[in-house]
Each structure stands twice: as C-alpha cells, then as structure tokens.
Write a protein that holds these residues in place. Structure first.
Motif, PDB file in Angstrom:
ATOM      1  N   HIS A  50      10.840   5.261  10.876  1.00  0.00           N
ATOM      2  CA  HIS A  50      10.175   3.951  10.905  1.00  0.00           C
ATOM      3  C   HIS A  50      11.152   2.790  10.689  1.00  0.00           C
ATOM      4  CE1 HIS A  50      10.395   3.994   6.533  1.00  0.00           C
ATOM      5  NE2 HIS A  50       9.968   2.752   6.522  1.00  0.00           N
ATOM      6  N   ASP A  51      12.206   3.028   9.905  1.00  0.00           N
ATOM      7  CA  ASP A  51      13.160   1.948   9.611  1.00  0.00           C
ATOM      8  C   ASP A  51      14.538   2.204  10.233  1.00  0.00           C
ATOM      9  OD1 ASP A  51      11.823  -0.072   8.344  1.00  0.00           O
ATOM     10  OD2 ASP A  51      12.482   0.419   6.310  1.00  0.00           O
ATOM     11  N   ARG A  54      16.842  -0.680  10.904  1.00  0.00           N
ATOM     12  CA  ARG A  54      17.419  -1.471   9.816  1.00  0.00           C
ATOM     13  C   ARG A  54      18.952  -1.490   9.831  1.00  0.00           C
ATOM     14  NH1 ARG A  54      14.223  -5.281   7.729  1.00  0.00           N
ATOM     15  NH2 ARG A  54      12.410  -4.488   6.626  1.00  0.00           N
ATOM     16  N   HIS A  60      12.492  -5.576  13.038  1.00  0.00           N
ATOM     17  CA  HIS A  60      13.164  -4.287  12.860  1.00  0.00           C
ATOM     18  C   HIS A  60      12.366  -3.113  13.425  1.00  0.00           C
ATOM     19  CE1 HIS A  60      10.693  -4.115   9.172  1.00  0.00           C
ATOM     20  NE2 HIS A  60      10.908  -2.829   9.175  1.00  0.00           N
ATOM     21  N   HIS A  95       3.966  -0.646  11.692  1.00  0.00           N
ATOM     22  CA  HIS A  95       4.332  -0.618  10.267  1.00  0.00           C
ATOM     23  C   HIS A  95       4.883  -1.973   9.817  1.00  0.00           C
ATOM     24  CE1 HIS A  95       8.799  -0.408  10.338  1.00  0.00           C
ATOM     25  NE2 HIS A  95       8.696  -0.622   9.046  1.00  0.00           N
ATOM     26  N   ASP A 125       5.060   3.808   3.501  1.00  0.00           N
ATOM     27  CA  ASP A 125       6.124   2.806   3.393  1.00  0.00           C
ATOM     28  C   ASP A 125       5.927   1.962   2.132  1.00  0.00           C
ATOM     29  OD1 ASP A 125       8.342   1.331   4.227  1.00  0.00           O
ATOM     30  OD2 ASP A 125       7.146  -0.058   5.409  1.00  0.00           O
TER      31      ASP A 125
HETATM   32 FE   LIG Z   1      10.196  -1.246   7.699  1.00  0.00          FE
END
Ligand SMILES: [Fe+2]
Length: 279
Positions: free
Chosen positions: A70-71, A74, A92, A124, A148
């Motif tokens: 999900h990240d 980043r 992001h 998200h 999250d």
């Molecule tokens: Fe995130």
C-alpha cells in the motif's frame, strides 16, 4: 491465482526494492526503514483483521499483499521530494501503482485481483473510499484503511512519546535543535501550541478532517484521533481501545476546552460502538 508461494515472492521483491533505496540514499535510510517497517507491519495487521472475519486463505493472501504494497510509493516520493506530504509532492497511492506497474510485480495475478489491489491502494490514501461496482474493491479498501490506521497509531504514539521525553525539549543546546524531532513524520508541521478551529469543528461535526487544512502538529494529532470514526471493523476498534493509542496522543496535546470536548466525544463513541455488534 494468488498463493503462499507468490506472496513469499512479493516479500522478497519488496525487501530487495527497499534495499536498493537504502544503498543509494544512505542519508535518507532512517525514514526509508520506518516506512518499510510500516508496510510489513500493515501486512501483518491486515491478516489479523482478515482472520477475525474468517476470510478464506486466498482473500487473506490478497489482503496481505495490499498491506505490504500500500505504501510502496513512499520510497520514490521521499527520495525525490524528501517529504511524506502528498500536497507538497505527489499522491503516494498513485506512485505505488506506478511502481508496481513499471516493475510488473503483479503480473502473475488475474485482472480482477490486480484491479482490487490497485483500487484499494488508491482508496487507502483518499479522504473517503470511492464508489465501485465491485463489492470486493470496497471491502478490501476498508480492510487496508483499518490496518493502515492501526499501524500508524502504533508508529506515531511511539514517536510522540519519545519526542516528549527527549531532553532536547528542555535544553536544545545539548541535543541540537532537531532533538528527537522527525520533521518528515510530522509532515513538516510546526509543533506550536495552536489548534485550528477548522479542525476542531470538523471533528465535533463528525466530518472528515482534510490534510490540506492542517496548520500545526496538534492539528495532525487531532486528525489522527478522529480516524476512530472511520474504522470499519470491530477488531480494529477493540484493538485501538486495548492499545490505548488515543489516550497516548491526548497526553501529548495541550490542556484546553477544545481538547476536552473532543476527548469526551471520542470516549462516548467508544462506549456506543463497542456495545453495538458489528462485523
Ligand atoms: Fe499510505
């Protein structure tokens, strides 16, 4: 079809991907590691929620994949802009899709599963989940949003507590001006005593607090407290309550009538939601 073997491969790919950033940008490794750790822990957290809902193995593996990835945007965001603020850089969630697509990470999966992963990742980071014809997109988006939040609460309560205890707060000359502060984790917001009326009003009226409206670190803390109203599953609200994450954030806020008012609303919300049966 998704399988344990594929998810092992995803973990391997992820570790390797992160390692490349650490090697290339050693000066930025602290926040890269923090985000990588967050991704892995969200992958575990989401499995906890999935098990509480008795999901089958394939859906649990799909959820774990969404958690891990999900990240993944980043890292690019941070090395390019040195910020985790989307408004100062790029969204992001969109960056995560770019990374997964350019590295053809999900090519073993069906079109539908790829679609669920991509849309859940986009959802998200949105203020609210976007409508979708596929109920599974909505469901997995709810899962990732809860997982999250739970892990961000873990991360930021550890950070706020340590930051408060740092001697830098008392004698800046000894520990240096930065002290225990991690400006990036607080979206470069100033740690002043102010709380914005706009943020308080949004919470009192149970409206979503928009990141664009944040002016101080206290505003950001209140936004993170208000996430409690946006949890989807009983598992999450119970875990939040048991871990006392919100009490820990409240402890670091200034004493004021606005903060007291919000604390009362939150406490009432815990009592009513935990006594009504949900999923
Ligand atoms: Fe995130």
């Amino acid at each position: 079809m998704i399988s344990k073997k594929i998810v092992v491969k995803y973990n391997f790919w992820f570790n390797n991907y992160v390692e490349q950033f650490i090697q290339q940008y050693p000066g930025l490794s602290e926040n890269i590691e923090i985000k990588a750790d967050h991704c892995r822990k969200v992958g575990e957290e989401i499995v906890g929620i999935a098990q509480s809902l008795k999901l089958n193995e394939r859906d649990t593996l799909l959820a774990k994949t969404i958690g891990l990835f999900h990240d993944v945007g980043r890292f690019k965001q941070y090395v390019k802009y040195q910020t985790f603020s989307d408004s100062k850089s790029q969204n992001h969630g969109e960056l995560a899709l770019e990374v997964l697509k350019e590295n053809t990470v999900l090519n073993d999966l069906s079109g539908e599963n790829q679609d669920i992963i991509f849309k859940s990742i986009l959802n998200h980071s949105r203020a609210e989940i976007e409508l979708d014809k596929n109920d599974k997109v909505i469901f997995f988006s709810k899962l990732i949003r809860d997982a999250d939040k739970l892990d961000i609460w873990r991360l930021i309560t550890e950070y706020y507590m340590v930051k408060e205890q740092k001697p830098a707060r008392l004698s800046a000359d000894k520990a240096g001006p930065a002290g225990g502060e991690n400006k990036t984790l607080q979206l470069e917001l100033p740690d002043s005593d102010e709380i914005s009326g706009q943020v308080v009003n949004a919470i009192v009226n149970k409206k979503v607090v928009l990141k664009e409206n944040l002016k101080t670190l206290n505003d950001f803390k209140l936004l993170q407290i208000a996430w409690v109203f946006d949890l989807n599953f009983n598992y999450s609200i119970k875990k939040l309550y048991n871990k006392k994450y919100l009490d820990k954030i409240f402890e670091t806020l200034p004493i004021s009538t606005e903060v007291d008012q919000i604390r009362e609303i939150v406490n009432k919300y815990f009592i009513t939601t935990m006594s009504t049966k949900r999923e």
